[in-house]
Design a protein around this motif. Structure first.
Motif, PDB file in Angstrom:
ATOM      1  N   PHE A 192      -8.986   7.560  -1.636  1.00 22.92           N
ATOM      2  CA  PHE A 192      -9.137   7.273  -2.172  1.00 22.92           C
ATOM      3  C   PHE A 192      -8.025   6.582  -3.301  1.00 22.92           C
ATOM      4  O   PHE A 192      -8.019   5.675  -3.691  1.00 22.92           O
ATOM      5  CB  PHE A 192     -10.786   6.983  -3.049  1.00 22.92           C
ATOM      6  CG  PHE A 192     -10.957   6.221  -4.284  1.00 22.92           C
ATOM      7  CD1 PHE A 192     -11.435   5.866  -3.800  1.00 22.92           C
ATOM      8  CD2 PHE A 192     -10.403   6.411  -5.640  1.00 22.92           C
ATOM      9  CE1 PHE A 192     -11.684   4.100  -5.250  1.00 22.92           C
ATOM     10  CE2 PHE A 192     -11.056   5.325  -6.584  1.00 22.92           C
ATOM     11  CZ  PHE A 192     -11.511   4.544  -6.328  1.00 22.92           C
TER      12      PHE A 192
ATOM     13  N   ASP B  16      -5.136   4.783  -0.558  1.00 21.48           N
ATOM     14  CA  ASP B  16      -5.903   3.797  -0.933  1.00 21.48           C
ATOM     15  C   ASP B  16      -5.636   2.980  -1.862  1.00 21.48           C
ATOM     16  O   ASP B  16      -5.557   1.761  -1.222  1.00 21.48           O
ATOM     17  CB  ASP B  16      -6.969   4.145   0.199  1.00 21.48           C
ATOM     18  CG  ASP B  16      -7.028   4.657   2.009  1.00 21.48           C
ATOM     19  OD1 ASP B  16      -5.475   4.598   2.213  1.00 21.48           O
ATOM     20  OD2 ASP B  16      -7.775   4.501   2.503  1.00 21.48           O
ATOM     21  N   GLU B  17      -6.539   3.286  -2.477  1.00 15.50           N
ATOM     22  CA  GLU B  17      -7.103   2.080  -3.362  1.00 15.50           C
ATOM     23  C   GLU B  17      -6.196   2.478  -5.019  1.00 15.50           C
ATOM     24  O   GLU B  17      -5.619   1.456  -5.400  1.00 15.50           O
ATOM     25  CB  GLU B  17      -8.518   2.709  -4.013  1.00 15.50           C
ATOM     26  CG  GLU B  17      -9.531   2.505  -3.380  1.00 15.50           C
ATOM     27  CD  GLU B  17      -9.920   1.106  -2.443  1.00 15.50           C
ATOM     28  OE1 GLU B  17      -9.209  -0.080  -3.290  1.00 15.50           O
ATOM     29  OE2 GLU B  17      -9.913   0.778  -1.069  1.00 15.50           O
TER      30      GLU B  17
ATOM     31  N   PHE C 198     -12.527  -0.210 -11.162  1.00 18.48           N
ATOM     32  CA  PHE C 198     -12.604   0.425  -9.336  1.00 18.48           C
ATOM     33  C   PHE C 198     -13.796   0.949  -8.530  1.00 18.48           C
ATOM     34  O   PHE C 198     -14.161   1.524  -7.580  1.00 18.48           O
ATOM     35  CB  PHE C 198     -11.776   1.507  -9.416  1.00 18.48           C
ATOM     36  CG  PHE C 198      -9.768   0.733  -9.246  1.00 18.48           C
ATOM     37  CD1 PHE C 198      -9.389   1.288  -8.376  1.00 18.48           C
ATOM     38  CD2 PHE C 198      -9.509   0.582 -10.215  1.00 18.48           C
ATOM     39  CE1 PHE C 198      -8.325   0.663  -8.012  1.00 18.48           C
ATOM     40  CE2 PHE C 198      -8.282   0.429 -10.729  1.00 18.48           C
ATOM     41  CZ  PHE C 198      -7.295   0.539  -9.110  1.00 18.48           C
TER      42      PHE C 198
ATOM     43  N   TYR D 232      -2.642  -0.170  -5.691  1.00 19.48           N
ATOM     44  CA  TYR D 232      -2.836  -1.127  -6.624  1.00 19.48           C
ATOM     45  C   TYR D 232      -1.037  -0.766  -7.628  1.00 19.48           C
ATOM     46  O   TYR D 232      -1.142  -1.191  -8.482  1.00 19.48           O
ATOM     47  CB  TYR D 232      -3.592  -0.835  -7.829  1.00 19.48           C
ATOM     48  CG  TYR D 232      -4.042  -1.568  -9.041  1.00 19.48           C
ATOM     49  CD1 TYR D 232      -4.582  -2.157  -8.567  1.00 19.48           C
ATOM     50  CD2 TYR D 232      -4.430  -1.357  -9.648  1.00 19.48           C
ATOM     51  CE1 TYR D 232      -5.163  -3.729  -9.744  1.00 19.48           C
ATOM     52  CE2 TYR D 232      -4.524  -2.126 -11.551  1.00 19.48           C
ATOM     53  CZ  TYR D 232      -4.924  -3.229 -10.736  1.00 19.48           C
ATOM     54  OH  TYR D 232      -4.826  -4.073 -12.244  1.00 19.48           O
TER      55      TYR D 232
ATOM     56  N   CYS E 270     -14.815  -1.354  -5.020  1.00 20.53           N
ATOM     57  CA  CYS E 270     -14.156  -0.426  -4.174  1.00 20.53           C
ATOM     58  C   CYS E 270     -14.639   1.575  -4.287  1.00 20.53           C
ATOM     59  O   CYS E 270     -14.642   2.030  -3.057  1.00 20.53           O
ATOM     60  CB  CYS E 270     -12.430   0.101  -5.454  1.00 20.53           C
ATOM     61  SG  CYS E 270     -12.260  -1.155  -5.051  1.00 20.53           S
TER      62      CYS E 270
ATOM     63  N   HIS F 261     -15.699   2.829  -0.415  1.00 22.28           N
ATOM     64  CA  HIS F 261     -15.790   4.555  -0.298  1.00 22.28           C
ATOM     65  C   HIS F 261     -16.342   5.009   0.409  1.00 22.28           C
ATOM     66  O   HIS F 261     -16.415   5.722   1.520  1.00 22.28           O
ATOM     67  CB  HIS F 261     -14.756   4.618  -1.343  1.00 22.28           C
ATOM     68  CG  HIS F 261     -13.802   6.104  -0.776  1.00 22.28           C
ATOM     69  ND1 HIS F 261     -12.710   6.416  -0.538  1.00 22.28           N
ATOM     70  CD2 HIS F 261     -14.534   7.515  -1.741  1.00 22.28           C
ATOM     71  CE1 HIS F 261     -12.239   8.023   0.076  1.00 22.28           C
ATOM     72  NE2 HIS F 261     -13.315   8.133  -0.958  1.00 22.28           N
TER      73      HIS F 261
END
Length: 120
Positions: free
Chosen positions: A36, A39-40, A17, A44, A20, A24
């Motif tokens: 974070f 969204d991530e 990550f 996932y 990402c 971010h």
């Protein structure tokens, strides 16, 4: 400082990550844990639970969530509660799968969130 602890621990456990995280930071100019993790991370994990074919990775995430749940820092617990667990509660089929992997403190927080949803 608690934000640094959260993201440092997360990236240490999930180095995949890192890119990402950098995106971010570039976009937001700072680490926003709720954004974070919403969204991530949540997205996932929701996909992992839906597909349910990488049990080892799912268990790794839920071990991290348990780490978050036992922290004394309110910020870290709130990111877990109001971002990850709250979102699980919005999708009953995903919540049921998630509950199978939750450890005791995560499960307790999840139940508290669900109780708030139902007005208990």
């Amino acid at each position: 400082m608690e934000r640094d602890t959260l993201i440092d621990q997360f990236i240490r456990q999930f180095p995949e990550f890192y890119d990402c995280y950098i995106e971010h930071l570039e976009f937001n100019q700072e680490f926003l844990g709720h954004v974070f993790f919403g969204d991530e991370v949540y997205t996932y994990v929701e996909k992992l639970l839906y597909e349910n074919d990488d049990i080892e990775q799912i268990e790794k995430f839920f071990s991290f969530f348990e780490w978050m749940a036992i922290q004394t820092d309110l910020y870290i617990v709130q990111v877990l509660s109001t971002t990850v667990l709250y979102n699980f509660g919005g999708r009953l089929n995903i919540l049921e799968k998630a509950q199978c992997y939750m450890k005791p403190y995560t499960k307790k927080l999840s139940q508290e969130i669900e109780d708030l949803h139902s007005g208990k």
